[in-house]
Design a protein around this motif. Sequence first.
Motif, PDB file in Angstrom:
ATOM      1  N   SER A  57      17.138  10.680 -64.405  1.00 40.78           N
ATOM      2  CA  SER A  57      18.248   9.879 -64.929  1.00 40.78           C
ATOM      3  C   SER A  57      19.357   9.881 -63.903  1.00 40.78           C
ATOM      4  CB  SER A  57      18.773  10.432 -66.251  1.00 40.78           C
ATOM      5  OG  SER A  57      19.530  11.613 -66.029  1.00 40.78           O
ATOM      6  N   LEU A  58      20.274   8.962 -64.056  1.00 40.48           N
ATOM      7  CA  LEU A  58      21.426   8.922 -63.161  1.00 40.48           C
ATOM      8  C   LEU A  58      22.207  10.235 -63.234  1.00 40.48           C
ATOM      9  CD1 LEU A  58      22.571   5.319 -64.079  1.00 40.48           C
ATOM     10  CD2 LEU A  58      21.792   6.009 -61.807  1.00 40.48           C
ATOM     11  N   ASP A  59      22.380  10.764 -64.438  1.00 38.63           N
ATOM     12  CA  ASP A  59      23.169  11.979 -64.623  1.00 38.63           C
ATOM     13  C   ASP A  59      22.536  13.186 -63.929  1.00 38.63           C
ATOM     14  OD1 ASP A  59      25.121  10.669 -66.092  1.00 38.63           O
ATOM     15  OD2 ASP A  59      24.119  11.036 -68.001  1.00 38.63           O
ATOM     16  N   TYR A  60      21.208  13.299 -63.984  1.00 34.84           N
ATOM     17  CA  TYR A  60      20.531  14.396 -63.311  1.00 34.84           C
ATOM     18  C   TYR A  60      20.810  14.357 -61.804  1.00 34.84           C
ATOM     19  CZ  TYR A  60      17.577  16.613 -66.892  1.00 34.84           C
ATOM     20  OH  TYR A  60      17.111  17.348 -67.947  1.00 34.84           O
ATOM     21  N   PHE A  61      20.667  13.165 -61.218  1.00 33.66           N
ATOM     22  CA  PHE A  61      20.858  13.060 -59.767  1.00 33.66           C
ATOM     23  C   PHE A  61      22.308  13.297 -59.368  1.00 33.66           C
ATOM     24  CE2 PHE A  61      16.701  10.908 -59.921  1.00 33.66           C
ATOM     25  CZ  PHE A  61      16.067  11.603 -58.912  1.00 33.66           C
ATOM     26  N   VAL A  62      23.248  12.795 -60.163  1.00 34.20           N
ATOM     27  CA  VAL A  62      24.655  13.054 -59.864  1.00 34.20           C
ATOM     28  C   VAL A  62      24.933  14.555 -59.898  1.00 34.20           C
ATOM     29  CG1 VAL A  62      27.024  12.794 -60.700  1.00 34.20           C
ATOM     30  CG2 VAL A  62      25.512  10.812 -60.618  1.00 34.20           C
ATOM     31  N   ALA A  63      24.420  15.238 -60.912  1.00 38.91           N
ATOM     32  CA  ALA A  63      24.669  16.676 -61.041  1.00 38.91           C
ATOM     33  C   ALA A  63      24.079  17.444 -59.859  1.00 38.91           C
ATOM     34  CB  ALA A  63      24.083  17.184 -62.360  1.00 38.91           C
ATOM     35  N   MET A  64      22.850  17.107 -59.467  1.00 42.45           N
ATOM     36  CA  MET A  64      22.212  17.803 -58.357  1.00 42.45           C
ATOM     37  C   MET A  64      22.931  17.552 -57.042  1.00 42.45           C
ATOM     38  SD  MET A  64      18.093  17.614 -59.020  1.00 42.45           S
ATOM     39  CE  MET A  64      17.982  15.812 -59.082  1.00 42.45           C
ATOM     40  N   VAL A  65      23.212  16.285 -56.749  1.00 40.12           N
ATOM     41  CA  VAL A  65      23.806  15.949 -55.454  1.00 40.12           C
ATOM     42  C   VAL A  65      25.258  16.421 -55.393  1.00 40.12           C
ATOM     43  CG1 VAL A  65      24.430  14.075 -53.895  1.00 40.12           C
ATOM     44  CG2 VAL A  65      22.225  14.026 -55.084  1.00 40.12           C
ATOM     45  N   ARG A  66      25.998  16.295 -56.477  1.00 40.34           N
ATOM     46  CA  ARG A  66      27.381  16.783 -56.478  1.00 40.34           C
ATOM     47  C   ARG A  66      27.417  18.295 -56.217  1.00 40.34           C
ATOM     48  NH1 ARG A  66      32.169  14.934 -58.590  1.00 40.34           N
ATOM     49  NH2 ARG A  66      31.149  13.291 -59.806  1.00 40.34           N
ATOM     50  N   THR A  67      26.510  19.033 -56.851  1.00 35.21           N
ATOM     51  CA  THR A  67      26.451  20.480 -56.648  1.00 35.21           C
ATOM     52  C   THR A  67      26.157  20.821 -55.187  1.00 35.21           C
ATOM     53  OG1 THR A  67      25.715  20.864 -58.923  1.00 35.21           O
ATOM     54  CG2 THR A  67      25.256  22.601 -57.329  1.00 35.21           C
ATOM     55  N   ALA A  68      25.176  20.125 -54.605  1.00 36.45           N
ATOM     56  CA  ALA A  68      24.833  20.360 -53.201  1.00 36.45           C
ATOM     57  C   ALA A  68      25.983  19.957 -52.284  1.00 36.45           C
ATOM     58  CB  ALA A  68      23.572  19.586 -52.837  1.00 36.45           C
ATOM     59  N   ALA A  69      26.628  18.832 -52.581  1.00 42.91           N
ATOM     60  CA  ALA A  69      27.698  18.322 -51.733  1.00 42.91           C
ATOM     61  C   ALA A  69      28.917  19.227 -51.750  1.00 42.91           C
ATOM     62  CB  ALA A  69      28.092  16.918 -52.170  1.00 42.91           C
ATOM     63  N   GLU A  70      29.265  19.742 -52.928  1.00 43.05           N
ATOM     64  CA  GLU A  70      30.466  20.567 -53.035  1.00 43.05           C
ATOM     65  C   GLU A  70      30.292  21.915 -52.345  1.00 43.05           C
ATOM     66  OE1 GLU A  70      31.339  20.568 -57.207  1.00 43.05           O
ATOM     67  OE2 GLU A  70      32.348  18.607 -57.118  1.00 43.05           O
ATOM     68  N   ALA A  71      29.038  22.332 -52.147  1.00 42.94           N
ATOM     69  CA  ALA A  71      28.776  23.578 -51.425  1.00 42.94           C
ATOM     70  C   ALA A  71      28.611  23.341 -49.928  1.00 42.94           C
ATOM     71  CB  ALA A  71      27.522  24.240 -51.984  1.00 42.94           C
ATOM     72  N   ALA A  72      28.576  22.084 -49.516  1.00 44.47           N
ATOM     73  CA  ALA A  72      28.336  21.743 -48.110  1.00 44.47           C
ATOM     74  C   ALA A  72      29.651  21.527 -47.376  1.00 44.47           C
ATOM     75  CB  ALA A  72      27.469  20.495 -48.007  1.00 44.47           C
ATOM     76  N   SER A  73      29.628  21.733 -46.064  1.00 44.07           N
ATOM     77  CA  SER A  73      30.817  21.508 -45.241  1.00 44.07           C
ATOM     78  C   SER A  73      30.777  20.148 -44.547  1.00 44.07           C
ATOM     79  CB  SER A  73      30.935  22.613 -44.186  1.00 44.07           C
ATOM     80  OG  SER A  73      29.788  22.623 -43.348  1.00 44.07           O
ATOM     81  N   VAL A  74      29.713  19.378 -44.799  1.00 41.62           N
ATOM     82  CA  VAL A  74      29.572  18.046 -44.200  1.00 41.62           C
ATOM     83  C   VAL A  74      29.729  16.986 -45.293  1.00 41.62           C
ATOM     84  CG1 VAL A  74      28.073  18.875 -42.351  1.00 41.62           C
ATOM     85  CG2 VAL A  74      27.047  18.064 -44.496  1.00 41.62           C
ATOM     86  N   PRO A  75      30.095  15.747 -44.924  1.00 37.34           N
ATOM     87  CA  PRO A  75      30.225  14.684 -45.920  1.00 37.34           C
ATOM     88  C   PRO A  75      28.868  14.278 -46.489  1.00 37.34           C
ATOM     89  CG  PRO A  75      31.383  14.143 -43.877  1.00 37.34           C
ATOM     90  CD  PRO A  75      30.503  15.304 -43.583  1.00 37.34           C
ATOM     91  N   VAL A  76      28.777  14.245 -47.820  1.00 37.92           N
ATOM     92  CA  VAL A  76      27.549  13.875 -48.526  1.00 37.92           C
ATOM     93  C   VAL A  76      27.891  12.784 -49.530  1.00 37.92           C
ATOM     94  CG1 VAL A  76      25.676  14.661 -50.025  1.00 37.92           C
ATOM     95  CG2 VAL A  76      26.629  16.220 -48.309  1.00 37.92           C
TER      96      VAL A  76
END
Length: 283
Positions: A57-76
């Motif tokens: 679902s859209l919500d699953y992907f947003v949750a996964m990518v947001r979590t990965a992005a917020e822990a990353a030091s590069v733009p995602v």
Amino acid sequence: MFVDTKHMLLDAQAGHYAVGAFNVENLEFVMAVVAAAQEKNSPVILQTTPGSVKYASLDYFVAMVRTAAEAASVPVALHLDHGDGFDRCVQAIRAGYTSVMIDGSHVSFEDNIALTASVTRIAQAINLPVEAELGKVGGKEDDGPMVAGENPYTDPYEAEEFVARTHCTSLAVGVGTAHGVYHGTPHIEQGVLKAIRSRLEIPLVLHGTSGVPDDQVAEAIRNGVCKVNYATELRQAYSKGYMDYMASNPANFDPKKPAALGMENIKAVVMAHMDNLGSTNKA
């Protein structure tokens, strides 16, 4: 850092490189692509097709990518690839995607303009980037229709009118590439690409790039491409790693073990592309 694609692509355009946009299918794809971006210090776009969204679902992907992005030091960034209608794009925007593509390439020129403009009107209210497509990228994208037997090239004059009337912020162009697995040597019509670039100022996008020789992609970037999409190669890399592990360890019942090898394969593919796209150390 969880960001949109607007400044990411404008920076690439100014710096004469391209940002890789990698289709992600599950948690393992997300982790592998972001890990590659971290190691290469590269901006990155993760994207999902309607088929992947239907699977989860859209919500699953947003949750996964947001979590990965917020822990990353590069733009995602998280991008909806080949949005299959106004409603899908609006749903992605509401869910938290940071850019969307509306794909009207399978309808008439005027209908494509009307559809694309309907999405950009909504997105502009919150300054969200919108990618559109003009021309035909061959093959079969996800569960969409097969494209064959049509003129695949984007007309530069139509492209100029299309962008002026729709206000899309980037444009996927038909220059000879195709979705899926190539059954011959791919060929990008660089002359068509240069003609389009001469009439447009917004970032150009190359679809169907899995299997296209690196030198052709590098030349396309010199001729104005700022975003390059990869999907099939990642699926092949992950599946090969997973199946190779299971072939060697048929009694294994821990899915994390074959998945780890699939992730290693994805990471290697993504890192190699980032070097060729010129985005390494551009975060």
